[in-house]
Design an enzyme around this catalytic site. Structure first.
Site, PDB file in Angstrom:
ATOM      1  N   LYS A  67      49.339  32.501  43.410  1.00 33.88           N
ATOM      2  CA  LYS A  67      48.386  32.349  44.728  1.00 33.88           C
ATOM      3  C   LYS A  67      48.403  32.116  45.146  1.00 33.88           C
ATOM      4  CE  LYS A  67      44.945  35.328  41.822  1.00 33.88           C
ATOM      5  NZ  LYS A  67      43.341  34.824  41.059  1.00 33.88           N
ATOM      6  N   GLN A  84      37.826  32.691  41.633  1.00 30.89           N
ATOM      7  CA  GLN A  84      38.182  33.219  40.222  1.00 30.89           C
ATOM      8  C   GLN A  84      37.558  32.576  38.960  1.00 30.89           C
ATOM      9  OE1 GLN A  84      41.590  32.713  40.301  1.00 30.89           O
ATOM     10  NE2 GLN A  84      41.453  33.528  37.887  1.00 30.89           N
ATOM     11  N   ASP A  86      39.553  40.594  46.468  1.00 33.11           N
ATOM     12  CA  ASP A  86      39.647  40.917  45.423  1.00 33.11           C
ATOM     13  C   ASP A  86      39.140  41.901  44.731  1.00 33.11           C
ATOM     14  OD1 ASP A  86      40.823  39.521  43.354  1.00 33.11           O
ATOM     15  OD2 ASP A  86      39.506  37.726  42.988  1.00 33.11           O
TER      16      ASP A  86
END
Ligand code: NAD
Length: 269
Positions: free
Chosen positions: A48, A92, A115
Protein backbone atom coordinates in the site's frame (compact mmCIF):
# COMPACT_ATOMS: atom_id res chain seq x y z
CA UNK A 1 -15.51 -7.52 -24.88
CA UNK A 2 -12.05 -6.09 -24.33
CA UNK A 3 -10.17 -8.93 -22.57
CA UNK A 4 -7.38 -6.85 -21.06
CA UNK A 5 -5.39 -8.52 -18.25
CA UNK A 6 -5.73 -7.28 -14.67
CA UNK A 7 -2.09 -6.18 -14.74
CA UNK A 8 -2.55 -4.03 -17.86
CA UNK A 9 -5.82 -2.60 -16.59
CA UNK A 10 -4.23 -1.59 -13.27
CA UNK A 11 -1.25 -0.03 -15.07
CA UNK A 12 -3.57 2.02 -17.22
CA UNK A 13 -5.70 3.20 -14.30
CA UNK A 14 -2.58 4.11 -12.31
CA UNK A 15 -1.39 6.38 -15.12
CA UNK A 16 -4.78 8.15 -15.09
CA UNK A 17 -4.74 8.54 -11.30
CA UNK A 18 -1.16 9.83 -11.31
CA UNK A 19 -2.10 12.56 -13.82
CA UNK A 20 -5.12 13.53 -11.75
CA UNK A 21 -3.09 13.79 -8.54
CA UNK A 22 -0.40 15.98 -10.12
CA UNK A 23 -3.07 18.58 -10.86
CA UNK A 24 -4.35 18.79 -7.25
CA UNK A 25 -3.66 21.63 -4.79
CA UNK A 26 -1.98 19.23 -2.36
CA UNK A 27 -1.22 15.52 -2.17
CA UNK A 28 -4.06 13.34 -0.84
CA UNK A 29 -3.05 11.91 2.53
CA UNK A 30 -3.53 8.35 3.79
CA UNK A 31 -2.71 7.12 7.30
CA UNK A 32 -2.28 3.40 7.96
CA UNK A 33 -2.44 2.17 11.55
CA UNK A 34 -0.91 -1.26 12.10
CA UNK A 35 -1.02 -3.04 15.43
CA UNK A 36 0.61 -6.37 14.64
CA UNK A 37 3.88 -7.65 13.27
CA UNK A 38 2.31 -10.28 11.09
CA UNK A 39 4.34 -11.29 8.00
CA UNK A 40 1.34 -11.08 5.65
CA UNK A 41 0.22 -7.72 7.11
CA UNK A 42 3.72 -6.29 6.79
CA UNK A 43 3.74 -7.25 3.15
CA UNK A 44 0.23 -5.79 2.50
CA UNK A 45 1.22 -2.53 4.22
CA UNK A 46 4.43 -2.36 2.22
CA UNK A 47 2.41 -2.78 -0.98
CA UNK A 48 0.00 0.00 0.00
CA UNK A 49 2.86 2.40 0.84
CA UNK A 50 4.54 1.57 -2.45
CA UNK A 51 1.35 2.17 -4.48
CA UNK A 52 0.78 5.46 -2.69
CA UNK A 53 4.31 6.65 -3.39
CA UNK A 54 4.03 5.67 -7.04
CA UNK A 55 0.80 7.64 -7.45
CA UNK A 56 1.81 10.75 -5.51
CA UNK A 57 -0.31 10.01 -2.43
CA UNK A 58 1.27 11.01 0.88
CA UNK A 59 0.98 7.84 2.97
CA UNK A 60 2.31 7.28 6.46
CA UNK A 61 2.37 4.28 8.74
CA UNK A 62 1.69 4.40 12.47
CA UNK A 63 2.99 1.08 13.75
CA UNK A 64 1.80 0.40 17.28
CA UNK A 65 2.92 -1.98 19.94
CA UNK A 66 0.56 -4.96 20.34
CA UNK A 67 0.41 -4.38 24.08
CA UNK A 68 -1.54 -1.12 23.78
CA UNK A 69 -5.09 -1.33 25.07
CA UNK A 70 -8.31 -0.56 23.20
CA UNK A 71 -8.72 2.85 24.78
CA UNK A 72 -5.22 3.90 23.67
CA UNK A 73 -5.88 2.71 20.13
CA UNK A 74 -9.24 4.53 20.03
CA UNK A 75 -7.51 7.73 21.16
CA UNK A 76 -4.98 7.51 18.31
CA UNK A 77 -7.79 6.84 15.80
CA UNK A 78 -9.68 9.83 17.16
CA UNK A 79 -6.67 12.08 16.63
CA UNK A 80 -6.30 10.94 13.02
CA UNK A 81 -10.09 11.22 12.50
CA UNK A 82 -9.88 14.87 13.48
CA UNK A 83 -6.71 15.73 11.62
CA UNK A 84 -7.81 18.16 8.90
CA UNK A 85 -5.36 17.18 6.19
CA UNK A 86 -5.74 13.41 6.56
CA UNK A 87 -8.12 12.22 3.84
CA UNK A 88 -8.10 8.47 4.44
CA UNK A 89 -7.49 6.22 7.44
CA UNK A 90 -7.18 2.45 7.49
CA UNK A 91 -6.48 0.07 10.33
CA UNK A 92 -4.60 -2.97 9.08
CA UNK A 93 -6.13 -6.26 10.24
CA UNK A 94 -5.75 -8.53 12.15
CA UNK A 95 -5.86 -6.75 15.50
CA UNK A 96 -4.62 -8.35 18.73
CA UNK A 97 -7.21 -10.54 20.49
CA UNK A 98 -7.85 -8.04 23.33
CA UNK A 99 -9.12 -5.43 20.84
CA UNK A 100 -12.65 -5.53 19.43
CA UNK A 101 -12.43 -5.45 15.64
CA UNK A 102 -16.00 -4.21 15.20
CA UNK A 103 -15.52 -1.41 17.74
CA UNK A 104 -12.38 -0.24 15.94
CA UNK A 105 -14.02 -0.41 12.50
CA UNK A 106 -16.92 1.65 13.79
CA UNK A 107 -14.63 4.24 15.36
CA UNK A 108 -13.18 5.35 12.03
CA UNK A 109 -14.71 8.53 10.63
CA UNK A 110 -16.98 7.23 7.79
CA UNK A 111 -15.75 10.10 5.59
CA UNK A 112 -12.17 8.81 5.95
CA UNK A 113 -12.94 5.07 5.98
CA UNK A 114 -11.32 4.31 2.63
CA UNK A 115 -11.40 0.55 3.32
CA UNK A 116 -15.18 0.79 3.31
CA UNK A 117 -15.52 -1.22 6.54
CA UNK A 118 -17.66 1.21 8.58
CA UNK A 119 -21.39 0.48 8.22
CA UNK A 120 -21.91 4.14 7.23
CA UNK A 121 -18.76 4.45 5.12
CA UNK A 122 -19.31 6.37 1.94
CA UNK A 123 -16.73 4.18 0.21
CA UNK A 124 -17.22 0.81 -1.43
CA UNK A 125 -15.24 -2.07 0.07
CA UNK A 126 -12.01 -2.29 -1.94
CA UNK A 127 -12.12 -5.88 -3.23
CA UNK A 128 -15.74 -5.78 -4.53
CA UNK A 129 -15.16 -2.30 -5.96
CA UNK A 130 -12.01 -3.44 -7.78
CA UNK A 131 -13.72 -6.50 -9.25
CA UNK A 132 -16.67 -4.47 -10.53
CA UNK A 133 -14.47 -1.71 -11.99
CA UNK A 134 -12.41 -4.30 -13.88
CA UNK A 135 -15.47 -6.15 -15.21
CA UNK A 136 -16.99 -2.83 -16.28
CA UNK A 137 -13.79 -1.94 -18.14
CA UNK A 138 -13.89 -5.33 -19.90
CA UNK A 139 -17.35 -4.42 -21.16
CA UNK A 140 -19.11 -7.16 -19.17
CA UNK A 141 -22.87 -6.68 -19.35
CA UNK A 142 -24.15 -7.26 -15.81
CA UNK A 143 -27.89 -6.88 -16.38
CA UNK A 144 -29.86 -10.14 -16.11
CA UNK A 145 -26.70 -12.32 -16.02
CA UNK A 146 -26.10 -15.09 -13.47
CA UNK A 147 -23.36 -14.72 -10.89
CA UNK A 148 -22.35 -17.38 -8.38
CA UNK A 149 -20.34 -16.02 -5.44
CA UNK A 150 -18.72 -18.65 -3.22
CA UNK A 151 -17.90 -17.22 0.22
CA UNK A 152 -20.09 -14.92 2.33
CA UNK A 153 -17.61 -12.86 4.35
CA UNK A 154 -18.33 -9.26 5.34
CA UNK A 155 -15.38 -7.93 3.35
CA UNK A 156 -15.89 -9.78 0.06
CA UNK A 157 -18.87 -12.10 -0.53
CA UNK A 158 -21.65 -10.08 1.08
CA UNK A 159 -20.75 -6.57 -0.14
CA UNK A 160 -20.05 -7.94 -3.63
CA UNK A 161 -23.46 -9.68 -3.70
CA UNK A 162 -25.18 -6.42 -2.84
CA UNK A 163 -23.30 -4.39 -5.44
CA UNK A 164 -23.96 -6.97 -8.17
CA UNK A 165 -27.63 -7.13 -7.24
CA UNK A 166 -27.72 -3.34 -7.56
CA UNK A 167 -26.36 -3.88 -11.08
CA UNK A 168 -29.36 -6.16 -11.79
CA UNK A 169 -27.49 -9.48 -11.83
CA UNK A 170 -29.16 -12.72 -10.68
CA UNK A 171 -27.07 -13.32 -7.57
CA UNK A 172 -26.48 -16.70 -5.89
CA UNK A 173 -24.28 -16.76 -2.79
CA UNK A 174 -22.91 -20.15 -1.69
CA UNK A 175 -20.89 -21.03 1.40
CA UNK A 176 -19.42 -23.74 3.60
CA UNK A 177 -22.82 -25.38 4.16
CA UNK A 178 -23.63 -25.71 0.45
CA UNK A 179 -23.41 -29.29 -0.86
CA UNK A 180 -21.04 -29.99 -3.75
CA UNK A 181 -24.03 -31.20 -5.85
CA UNK A 182 -25.91 -27.92 -5.33
CA UNK A 183 -22.75 -25.89 -5.88
CA UNK A 184 -22.10 -27.62 -9.21
CA UNK A 185 -25.75 -27.21 -10.24
CA UNK A 186 -25.58 -23.43 -9.79
CA UNK A 187 -22.13 -23.16 -11.35
CA UNK A 188 -23.34 -24.80 -14.58
CA UNK A 189 -25.53 -21.76 -15.27
CA UNK A 190 -23.13 -19.03 -14.14
CA UNK A 191 -21.91 -16.26 -16.47
CA UNK A 192 -19.69 -14.94 -13.68
CA UNK A 193 -18.11 -17.02 -10.90
CA UNK A 194 -16.36 -15.43 -7.92
CA UNK A 195 -14.55 -17.50 -5.32
CA UNK A 196 -13.58 -15.87 -2.01
CA UNK A 197 -12.89 -18.79 0.31
CA UNK A 198 -9.16 -19.25 0.87
CA UNK A 199 -8.91 -22.97 0.05
CA UNK A 200 -6.35 -23.86 -2.62
CA UNK A 201 -8.00 -24.99 -5.87
CA UNK A 202 -11.36 -25.59 -4.18
CA UNK A 203 -12.95 -25.32 -7.61
CA UNK A 204 -11.25 -28.03 -9.65
CA UNK A 205 -11.00 -27.79 -13.43
CA UNK A 206 -13.26 -30.80 -14.03
CA UNK A 207 -16.38 -28.94 -12.78
CA UNK A 208 -18.51 -28.08 -15.84
CA UNK A 209 -18.86 -24.34 -16.50
CA UNK A 210 -20.22 -22.23 -19.36
CA UNK A 211 -17.68 -21.72 -22.16
CA UNK A 212 -18.09 -17.95 -21.95
CA UNK A 213 -17.93 -17.79 -18.15
CA UNK A 214 -15.66 -15.28 -16.40
CA UNK A 215 -13.89 -16.58 -13.28
CA UNK A 216 -12.72 -14.17 -10.61
CA UNK A 217 -10.40 -15.70 -8.04
CA UNK A 218 -10.19 -13.76 -4.77
CA UNK A 219 -8.64 -16.50 -2.64
CA UNK A 220 -4.95 -16.46 -1.75
CA UNK A 221 -3.32 -19.47 -0.11
CA UNK A 222 0.11 -20.98 0.04
CA UNK A 223 0.54 -24.39 -1.58
CA UNK A 224 3.95 -26.09 -1.79
CA UNK A 225 5.66 -22.72 -1.26
CA UNK A 226 3.64 -20.93 -3.98
CA UNK A 227 0.73 -18.51 -3.81
CA UNK A 228 -2.38 -20.05 -5.36
CA UNK A 229 -6.04 -19.16 -5.65
CA UNK A 230 -9.33 -20.96 -4.99
CA UNK A 231 -9.74 -21.92 -8.64
CA UNK A 232 -7.60 -24.45 -10.45
CA UNK A 233 -6.25 -22.85 -13.64
CA UNK A 234 -8.31 -23.85 -16.69
CA UNK A 235 -8.47 -22.99 -20.38
CA UNK A 236 -12.13 -23.76 -21.19
CA UNK A 237 -13.66 -20.44 -20.08
CA UNK A 238 -13.58 -16.89 -21.45
CA UNK A 239 -11.35 -15.45 -18.72
CA UNK A 240 -9.87 -16.36 -15.35
CA UNK A 241 -8.08 -13.86 -13.10
CA UNK A 242 -4.65 -15.16 -12.01
CA UNK A 243 -3.27 -15.53 -8.48
CA UNK A 244 -0.99 -13.74 -7.82
CA UNK A 245 -1.40 -10.72 -10.15
CA UNK A 246 -5.20 -10.62 -10.11
CA UNK A 247 -7.73 -9.47 -7.53
CA UNK A 248 -4.98 -8.41 -5.09
CA UNK A 249 -3.90 -5.71 -7.56
CA UNK A 250 -7.52 -4.61 -8.06
CA UNK A 251 -8.02 -4.30 -4.29
CA UNK A 252 -4.91 -2.16 -3.92
CA UNK A 253 -6.00 0.03 -6.82
CA UNK A 254 -9.44 0.58 -5.26
CA UNK A 255 -7.86 1.74 -2.02
CA UNK A 256 -5.91 4.42 -3.87
CA UNK A 257 -9.05 5.44 -5.80
CA UNK A 258 -10.93 5.76 -2.51
CA UNK A 259 -8.19 7.98 -1.04
CA UNK A 260 -8.40 10.27 -4.05
CA UNK A 261 -12.20 10.34 -3.76
CA UNK A 262 -11.92 11.18 -0.04
CA UNK A 263 -9.61 14.09 -0.89
CA UNK A 264 -11.99 15.37 -3.57
CA UNK A 265 -14.99 15.14 -1.23
CA UNK A 266 -13.08 16.98 1.49
CA UNK A 267 -12.15 19.80 -0.86
CA UNK A 268 -15.67 20.22 -2.24
CA UNK A 269 -17.50 20.43 1.11
P1 NAD B 1 -13.41 -15.64 5.33
O1 NAD B 1 -12.65 -16.74 5.98
O2 NAD B 1 -13.95 -14.52 6.14
O3 NAD B 1 -14.63 -16.28 4.55
C1 NAD B 1 -14.52 -17.46 3.81
C2 NAD B 1 -15.88 -17.86 3.28
O4 NAD B 1 -15.72 -19.08 2.57
C3 NAD B 1 -16.92 -18.10 4.36
O5 NAD B 1 -18.06 -17.35 4.05
C4 NAD B 1 -17.26 -19.60 4.27
O6 NAD B 1 -18.65 -19.86 4.41
C5 NAD B 1 -16.82 -19.95 2.87
N1 NAD B 1 -16.35 -21.31 2.76
C6 NAD B 1 -15.45 -21.96 3.55
N2 NAD B 1 -15.27 -23.22 3.11
C7 NAD B 1 -16.06 -23.38 2.02
C8 NAD B 1 -16.30 -24.45 1.14
N3 NAD B 1 -15.68 -25.62 1.26
N4 NAD B 1 -17.18 -24.25 0.12
C9 NAD B 1 -17.79 -23.04 -0.03
N5 NAD B 1 -17.59 -21.99 0.78
C10 NAD B 1 -16.74 -22.17 1.79
O7 NAD B 1 -12.51 -15.13 4.16
P2 NAD B 1 -12.34 -13.72 3.39
O8 NAD B 1 -11.80 -12.71 4.28
O9 NAD B 1 -13.56 -13.41 2.57
O10 NAD B 1 -11.17 -14.16 2.38
C11 NAD B 1 -11.31 -15.26 1.51
C12 NAD B 1 -10.04 -15.46 0.73
O11 NAD B 1 -9.82 -14.33 -0.07
C13 NAD B 1 -8.78 -15.59 1.59
O12 NAD B 1 -7.88 -16.44 0.92
C14 NAD B 1 -8.23 -14.19 1.62
O13 NAD B 1 -6.82 -14.17 1.83
C15 NAD B 1 -8.56 -13.74 0.23
N6 NAD B 1 -8.72 -12.30 0.07
C16 NAD B 1 -8.04 -11.74 -0.94
C17 NAD B 1 -8.17 -10.39 -1.19
C18 NAD B 1 -7.43 -9.79 -2.34
O14 NAD B 1 -7.34 -8.59 -2.43
N7 NAD B 1 -6.92 -10.59 -3.25
C19 NAD B 1 -9.01 -9.60 -0.41
C20 NAD B 1 -9.71 -10.21 0.63
C21 NAD B 1 -9.58 -11.58 0.84
Amino acid sequence: MNLISVKDYVKLRKEEIKKEIISLLRKPKLVIIQMNDDVASNSYVKGKLKDAEELGIDASLIKLDESLNEEQLLKIIDEVNNHETVDGLIVQLPLPKHISESKIKESINPKKDVDGFHPLSKFKACTPKGIISYLTYLGFNFVGKNVVIIGRSNIVGRPLAKLLLDLSMNVTVLHSKTSIEDRNFYLKHADLVVLAVGKPYLLTKDVPLKKDAILVDVGISRLDGHLVGDIEPREDVLLQTPVPGGVGLLTRLSLMENVLEAYEDGISC
